[in-house]
Design a protein around this motif. Structure first.
Motif, PDB file in Angstrom:
ATOM      1  N   ASP A  15       0.519  14.568   2.805  1.00 13.27           N
ATOM      2  CA  ASP A  15       1.516  15.515   2.800  1.00 13.27           C
ATOM      3  C   ASP A  15       1.686  15.937   1.681  1.00 13.27           C
ATOM      4  O   ASP A  15       1.736  15.520   0.290  1.00 13.27           O
ATOM      5  CB  ASP A  15       3.044  14.535   2.891  1.00 13.27           C
ATOM      6  N   ALA A  16       1.481  17.524   1.387  1.00 12.36           N
ATOM      7  CA  ALA A  16       1.590  18.476   0.448  1.00 12.36           C
ATOM      8  C   ALA A  16       2.786  18.176  -0.620  1.00 12.36           C
ATOM      9  O   ALA A  16       2.487  17.888  -1.890  1.00 12.36           O
ATOM     10  CB  ALA A  16       1.300  19.824   0.513  1.00 12.36           C
ATOM     11  N   THR A  18       4.659  15.589  -1.007  1.00  8.48           N
ATOM     12  CA  THR A  18       4.539  14.197  -1.565  1.00  8.48           C
ATOM     13  C   THR A  18       3.747  14.354  -2.801  1.00  8.48           C
ATOM     14  O   THR A  18       3.833  13.682  -3.669  1.00  8.48           O
ATOM     15  CB  THR A  18       4.274  13.208  -0.450  1.00  8.48           C
ATOM     16  N   ASN A  40      -6.793  12.772   2.567  1.00 11.57           N
ATOM     17  CA  ASN A  40      -7.213  11.624   3.716  1.00 11.57           C
ATOM     18  C   ASN A  40      -8.133  10.491   3.267  1.00 11.57           C
ATOM     19  O   ASN A  40      -8.649  10.751   2.187  1.00 11.57           O
ATOM     20  CB  ASN A  40      -7.703  12.300   5.084  1.00 11.57           C
ATOM     21  N   PHE A  68       0.540   4.594   3.430  1.00 13.77           N
ATOM     22  CA  PHE A  68       0.139   3.899   4.527  1.00 13.77           C
ATOM     23  C   PHE A  68      -0.285   4.664   5.657  1.00 13.77           C
ATOM     24  O   PHE A  68      -1.160   4.280   6.404  1.00 13.77           O
ATOM     25  CB  PHE A  68       1.132   2.804   4.806  1.00 13.77           C
ATOM     26  N   ASN A  69       0.519   5.769   6.040  1.00 19.03           N
ATOM     27  CA  ASN A  69       0.336   6.326   6.959  1.00 19.03           C
ATOM     28  C   ASN A  69      -0.404   7.598   7.079  1.00 19.03           C
ATOM     29  O   ASN A  69       0.267   8.525   7.474  1.00 19.03           O
ATOM     30  CB  ASN A  69       2.034   6.598   7.796  1.00 19.03           C
ATOM     31  N   LEU A  72      -6.037   9.884  11.164  1.00 23.04           N
ATOM     32  CA  LEU A  72      -7.129   9.278  11.294  1.00 23.04           C
ATOM     33  C   LEU A  72      -7.453   7.826  11.031  1.00 23.04           C
ATOM     34  O   LEU A  72      -7.435   6.777  11.715  1.00 23.04           O
ATOM     35  CB  LEU A  72      -8.535   9.972  10.950  1.00 23.04           C
ATOM     36  N   ARG A  73      -7.558   7.319   9.607  1.00 19.60           N
ATOM     37  CA  ARG A  73      -7.747   6.105   9.034  1.00 19.60           C
ATOM     38  C   ARG A  73      -6.468   5.818   8.426  1.00 19.60           C
ATOM     39  O   ARG A  73      -6.108   6.548   7.531  1.00 19.60           O
ATOM     40  CB  ARG A  73      -8.700   5.766   8.419  1.00 19.60           C
ATOM     41  N   ALA A 100       7.081   5.236   4.021  1.00 24.21           N
ATOM     42  CA  ALA A 100       8.305   5.746   4.257  1.00 24.21           C
ATOM     43  C   ALA A 100       9.424   4.850   4.431  1.00 24.21           C
ATOM     44  O   ALA A 100      10.514   4.958   3.833  1.00 24.21           O
ATOM     45  CB  ALA A 100       8.155   6.812   5.374  1.00 24.21           C
TER      46      ALA A 100
END
Lengths: 141, 357
Positions: A15-16, A18, A40, A68-69, A72-73, A100
């Motif tokens: 997320d940019a 964040t 990522n 954490f979220n 993909l991985r 989150a």
């Protein structure tokens, strides 16, 4: 494993907004000479591969703030890949899992991964200070 | 004092129960030999009575459950009524869930035989399993939604805090404000998504199924995507028999194909012109099988695992997308009682198959 210097930091988040927030927070706190950003798991692994042949050097980000979220991985899969690639290395890193909502501690423990701490977003100056104090022996101003 | 009914009357009553109940009734000796079997049992194993009586019950049971039956029979012969559930085929029948009771028959202070009564509880068990699965679905849904609501909210909280410390009018101030707005829009989008998803779920029972001409719906979708298709130099081939119609909800069907074909466009391979083929087979009284196959970028199916159709899961991080499309498609397909599956290979393409009864 007290490390007596301000670490290079790696932010891993897709997320940019964040990433911007975390980067700006760390910048204003003058936590580090360098804050790296990967959006990522693969990009983050590439950064670690390129910079951490010798984790004790300044160019290697030894403080990893890991969302954490990830797409993909997720954070766990990233850490599994990381420990597979460098079985001996993870001990040299401080890995902070960001999420989150609070993650169940036993869920994380069950993975047997080198997770140093878990924090709920947003990252705060207090949390960063205590990380620096606890794991990098940096005095809190 | 009431008179006890004559033995003959009792015999008629029990014979009627034995002959007409849908439950399986067997009478066995200690060696598991069947001494009597009711018509329900004979019908299930599809054998005449003389090929059942004097045979071991094991002849009709799969090896996996034989030890269980031996143990329960022994237990019943000690004088206890035993009851247990099992899932097994009997004879040539399909596997079913059974609620089995073994009841000892006493004569002169000793157990001389055991009656088995087995009730088919397959439908009940399946319904129960569905409720459990739906509960797990809901729980997972709640988990995903709360995380996806909290993420932009956390971001907004941090940024709003940061904004208060930046010099108004400075570049940092403006950049922070822009990111704050982005986070709030994300939050808004998640809530709108919820509205969309809940609307579909609400209509589940109302899903108005009609005979929808499939080729017409797909053509309509292709037409609406033609411009984007032309822009990327792609082609779509539609091979659907002219008269083929599906019992489905027309709006859902449109949405399914619109989402699948939009995905094909979105995740096409840069190295080759996009080719998409839509096929369908079926007809009166048959299931309808529809496929959408492309030669696009594909995704790593092993890595994606069970996540392909899950809410907010994404497989092409470098291309825009929110991870909603396939979840909605699956919800649509399932609300019409259908099933969707996918086969994909990186660099080769992706094929979706939808089956509707």
């Amino acid at each position: 494993m007290p490390q007596y210097q301000r670490p290079t930091v790696l932010l891993v988040d897709d997320d940019a907004a964040t990433n911007y927030y975390n980067q700006r927070l760390l910048q204003r706190m003058q936590v580090s000479q360098e804050v790296l950003v990967a959006s990522n798991a693969d990009d983050a692994l590439a950064v670690l591969n390129a910079r951490c042949a010798h984790p004790e050097t300044a160019e290697c980000p030894t403080l990893i703030l890991l969302d954490f979220n990830l797409p993909l991985r997720n954070g766990f899969e990233f850490l599994h890949a990381f420990t597979r690639l460098h079985p001996a290395l993870p001990q040299a890193f401080v890995v902070v899992l960001l999420s989150a909502l609070p993650l169940a501690p036993d869920l994380v423990e069950a993975q047997h991964l080198p997770v140093t701490a878990m924090l709920t977003k947003p990252l705060t100056a207090e949390a960063v200070n205590s990380l620096l104090h606890n794991y990098f022996a940096v005095a809190i101003p | 004092m009431k008179a006890t009914p004559p033995i003959a009357t009792c015999e008629v009553r029990f014979r009627s129960l034995f002959d007409n109940t849908p439950e399986l009734i067997l009478y066995q000796n200690e060696k598991a030999t069947i001494l009597d079997a009711n018509p329900a049992f004979l019908a299930l194993v599809a054998e005449p009575k003389d090929r059942v009586v004097d045979h071991s019950y094991n002849d009709f049971l799969p090896p996996a459950v034989q030890p269980l039956f031996a143990e329960k029979l022994q237990e019943a012969f000690t004088g206890k009524t035993v009851r247990f559930d099992m899932y097994a085929a009997q004879g040539q029948s399909a596997p079913r869930h059974w609620d089995v009771m073994k009841v000892p028959l006493w004569e002169n202070g000793a157990v001389v035989g055991v009656h088995m009564v087995a009730r088919d509880i397959t439908e009940k068990v399946l319904a129960q399993q569905e409720v459990v699965a739906q509960n797990q679905d809901l729980q997972q849904f709640t988990y995903i939604v709360s995380h996806n609501l909290r993420a932009p909210l956390a971001s907004a909280l941090g940024l709003a805090d940061l904004l208060g410390t930046e010099e108004p009018g400075s570049t940092y101030f403006e950049e922070t404000r822009t990111h704050l707005l982005t986070s709030l829009h994300q939050l808004d989008r998640v809530l709108r998504d919820m509205n969309t998803i809940l609307a579909i779920r609400d209509q589940k029972s109302l899903a108005e199924a009609e005979a929808v001409p499939l080729a017409e719906v797909v053509q309509q979708v292709v037409q609406n995507l033609q411009e984007a298709l032309d822009q990327c130099g792609g082609t779509m081939r539609v091979a659907i028999p002219a008269g083929l119609s599906v019992r489905a909800n027309r709006a859902y069907l449109y949405s399914i194909f619109f989402n699948l074909l939009s995905n094909a466009l979105q995740y096409r391979a840069d190295e080759r012109p996009l080719e998409v083929t839509v096929t369908a087979t079926g007809g009166e009284g048959q299931e309808t099988r529809m496929t959408v196959a492309d030669n696009g970028s594909g995704f790593d199916q092993e890595q994606a695992g069970d996540d392909v159709f899950k809410l907010y899961k994404r497989f092409h991080p470098h291309r825009p997308g929110r991870g909603l499309g396939l979840y909605l498609i699956k919800t649509h397909v399932e609300s019409m009682g259908g099933h969707i599956s996918v086969h994909s290979r990186v660099g080769e393409g992706t094929r979706f198959t939808i089956v509707i009864l």
